[in-house]
Design a protein around this motif. Structure first.
Motif, PDB file in Angstrom:
ATOM      1  N   ASP A 213     -58.265  41.656  26.394  1.00  0.00           N
ATOM      2  CA  ASP A 213     -59.595  41.797  27.566  1.00  0.00           C
ATOM      3  C   ASP A 213     -59.279  42.418  28.867  1.00  0.00           C
ATOM      4  N   GLY A 214     -58.067  42.113  29.151  1.00  0.00           N
ATOM      5  CA  GLY A 214     -57.636  42.875  30.599  1.00  0.00           C
ATOM      6  C   GLY A 214     -56.121  42.743  30.816  1.00  0.00           C
ATOM      7  N   VAL A 215     -55.561  43.460  31.703  1.00  0.00           N
ATOM      8  CA  VAL A 215     -54.198  43.549  32.108  1.00  0.00           C
ATOM      9  C   VAL A 215     -53.984  43.311  33.559  1.00  0.00           C
ATOM     10  N   PHE A 216     -52.932  42.664  33.726  1.00  0.00           N
ATOM     11  CA  PHE A 216     -52.498  42.703  35.232  1.00  0.00           C
ATOM     12  C   PHE A 216     -51.276  42.904  35.390  1.00  0.00           C
ATOM     13  N   VAL A 217     -50.901  43.919  36.318  1.00  0.00           N
ATOM     14  CA  VAL A 217     -49.779  44.440  36.641  1.00  0.00           C
ATOM     15  C   VAL A 217     -49.175  43.870  38.051  1.00  0.00           C
ATOM     16  N   LEU A 218     -47.945  42.985  38.025  1.00  0.00           N
ATOM     17  CA  LEU A 218     -47.775  42.277  39.447  1.00  0.00           C
ATOM     18  C   LEU A 218     -46.377  42.740  39.693  1.00  0.00           C
ATOM     19  N   ASP A 219     -46.254  43.676  40.410  1.00  0.00           N
ATOM     20  CA  ASP A 219     -45.161  44.092  40.810  1.00  0.00           C
ATOM     21  C   ASP A 219     -45.130  44.276  42.521  1.00  0.00           C
ATOM     22  N   SER A 220     -43.826  44.407  42.954  1.00  0.00           N
ATOM     23  CA  SER A 220     -43.751  44.412  44.610  1.00  0.00           C
ATOM     24  C   SER A 220     -44.296  45.831  45.053  1.00  0.00           C
ATOM     25  N   ALA A 221     -44.623  46.820  44.339  1.00  0.00           N
ATOM     26  CA  ALA A 221     -45.248  48.065  44.767  1.00  0.00           C
ATOM     27  C   ALA A 221     -46.362  48.275  43.948  1.00  0.00           C
ATOM     28  N   THR A 222     -47.506  48.694  45.022  1.00  0.00           N
ATOM     29  CA  THR A 222     -48.809  48.723  44.191  1.00  0.00           C
ATOM     30  C   THR A 222     -49.078  50.302  44.547  1.00  0.00           C
ATOM     31  N   PRO A 223     -49.856  50.942  43.617  1.00  0.00           N
ATOM     32  CA  PRO A 223     -50.375  52.467  43.741  1.00  0.00           C
ATOM     33  C   PRO A 223     -51.236  52.331  44.784  1.00  0.00           C
ATOM     34  N   PRO A 224     -50.977  53.523  45.885  1.00  0.00           N
ATOM     35  CA  PRO A 224     -51.935  53.518  46.704  1.00  0.00           C
ATOM     36  C   PRO A 224     -53.292  53.432  46.732  1.00  0.00           C
ATOM     37  N   ALA A 225     -53.826  54.197  45.593  1.00  0.00           N
ATOM     38  CA  ALA A 225     -55.168  54.241  45.294  1.00  0.00           C
ATOM     39  C   ALA A 225     -55.817  52.622  45.116  1.00  0.00           C
ATOM     40  N   ALA A 226     -55.030  51.949  44.306  1.00  0.00           N
ATOM     41  CA  ALA A 226     -55.263  50.389  44.279  1.00  0.00           C
ATOM     42  C   ALA A 226     -55.244  49.713  45.613  1.00  0.00           C
ATOM     43  N   LEU A 227     -54.405  49.935  46.429  1.00  0.00           N
ATOM     44  CA  LEU A 227     -54.480  49.192  47.690  1.00  0.00           C
ATOM     45  C   LEU A 227     -55.457  49.530  48.553  1.00  0.00           C
ATOM     46  N   VAL A 228     -55.726  50.826  48.550  1.00  0.00           N
ATOM     47  CA  VAL A 228     -56.764  51.123  49.511  1.00  0.00           C
ATOM     48  C   VAL A 228     -57.798  52.107  48.899  1.00  0.00           C
ATOM     49  N   GLY A 229     -58.859  51.570  48.993  1.00  0.00           N
ATOM     50  CA  GLY A 229     -60.020  52.400  48.238  1.00  0.00           C
ATOM     51  C   GLY A 229     -60.569  53.695  49.081  1.00  0.00           C
ATOM     52  N   GLY A 230     -60.915  54.712  48.334  1.00  0.00           N
ATOM     53  CA  GLY A 230     -61.010  55.731  48.728  1.00  0.00           C
ATOM     54  C   GLY A 230     -59.872  56.774  49.311  1.00  0.00           C
ATOM     55  N   LEU A 231     -58.614  56.277  49.229  1.00  0.00           N
ATOM     56  CA  LEU A 231     -57.327  57.008  49.883  1.00  0.00           C
ATOM     57  C   LEU A 231     -57.057  58.017  48.931  1.00  0.00           C
ATOM     58  N   GLN A 232     -57.070  59.289  49.581  1.00  0.00           N
ATOM     59  CA  GLN A 232     -56.663  60.466  48.731  1.00  0.00           C
ATOM     60  C   GLN A 232     -55.115  60.374  48.431  1.00  0.00           C
ATOM     61  N   ALA A 233     -54.839  60.692  47.156  1.00  0.00           N
ATOM     62  CA  ALA A 233     -53.484  60.532  46.765  1.00  0.00           C
ATOM     63  C   ALA A 233     -53.359  61.612  45.629  1.00  0.00           C
ATOM     64  N   ASP A 234     -52.040  62.034  45.357  1.00  0.00           N
ATOM     65  CA  ASP A 234     -51.539  62.734  43.981  1.00  0.00           C
ATOM     66  C   ASP A 234     -50.460  61.804  43.539  1.00  0.00           C
ATOM     67  N   GLY A 235     -51.300  60.954  42.274  1.00  0.00           N
ATOM     68  CA  GLY A 235     -50.420  60.024  41.638  1.00  0.00           C
ATOM     69  C   GLY A 235     -49.960  59.132  42.400  1.00  0.00           C
TER      70      GLY A 235
END
Length: 284
Positions: A213-235
């Motif tokens: 029903d869901g997946v949690f990815v718990l790691d020391s670095a988080t993709p920028p788009a997940a950390l800050v909403g609305g942040l413009q990124a390329d991958g």
């Protein structure tokens, strides 16, 4: 009322340290969230050749940085920020249920090389999460999978097990032990998320799938788009200007998070520039 810091630095690598060191020299108050210190990538490097005036392994490099940090009186908090929210003229930063506020933010979280699942961006907020404390309660009595990439997140796997009916954990930590009876330690390698509007299956290397029903990815670095909403990124790379401004006013980025080359000397320089840019933003 929570204190509002002029600058918050998020990330404990060389870019984050360089930014904090520069802010200290500029006599600008800041709070530095350094996660697990300088990070395994730096501390376990076999040999460092591209940093001026230094030659040696990562452990020696980290020791030199730490000696300088203590001598300069640069304070750090070894906690991992899991969310940054722009609130007009200030930012809210969260660590679980803890809240911090700052007028400007420098992101220096680095990037995680390898271990990511295909189609993560497609399912972010639709069955994929990077924060156990934030979203764990949404999966009460449901079946979830957890990709655990660091020992610091073992406790969060146990936390998720207090909500979910069953937790399939794919752990890259040698010797990890889980105590909750509903945690199943898997030996396969997860490679891709599958589903229509939400995550429904997790594909493993070899072609097998797991119904979830869901997946949690718990790691020391988080993709920028997940950390800050609305942040413009390329991958995994944040889009920045020459002075390291992002598309969000008051938010700057430095180091590996801005893209290649992934070099310590580049990260140190960008940390310095981002600090000056943040101070300029505060003055304006």
């Amino acid at each position: 009322m929570n204190k509002i810091f002029p600058v918050a630095v998020v990330g404990g690598g060389i870019a984050g340290y360089s930014a904090a060191l520069t802010l200290k020299s500029l006599k600008t108050e800041f709070i530095w969230f350094a996660g697990n210190g300088y990070g395994d990538k730096l501390e376990k490097a076999e040999h460092i050749r591209n940093f001026p005036a230094f030659s040696g392994d990562g452990e020696s490099f980290a020791a030199a940085l730490e000696k300088q940090r203590r001598a300069e009186g640069v304070d750090r908090r070894e906690i991992r920020i899991d969310g940054v929210y722009a609130l007009g003229e200030k930012f809210l930063l969260t660590h679980g249920k803890e809240e911090f506020y700052a007028r400007s933010v420098i992101l220096a979280t680095g990037v995680k090389s390898g271990g990511r699942l295909k189609d993560e961006e497609k399912f972010l907020g639709r069955g994929l999460s990077y924060c156990a404390v934030c979203d764990g309660a949404l999966y009460r009595d449901k079946v979830i999978a957890v990709v655990c990439g660091a020992a610091e997140f073992i406790e969060e796997v146990e936390y998720l097990a207090s909500f979910a009916s069953r937790v399939h954990v794919f752990c890259r930590v040698d010797g990890a032990v889980f105590h909750a009876r509903n945690i199943i330690t898997e030996t396969g390698v997860p490679i891709r998320l599958l589903g229509e509007n939400r995550v429904q299956k997790l594909e493993l290397r070899g072609g097998d799938t797991l119904d979830i029903d869901g997946v949690f990815v718990l790691d020391s670095a988080t993709p920028p788009a997940a950390l800050v909403g609305g942040l413009q990124a390329d991958g995994v790379s944040v889009t920045v200007t020459r002075d390291l401004k992002t598309n969000i006013e008051g938010l700057f980025a430095a180091g590996d998070i801005t893209g290649r080359p992934y070099q310590y000397v580049k990260a140190a320089g960008e940390g310095n520039v981002a600090a000056y840019s943040a101070v300029g933003y505060l003055k304006s």
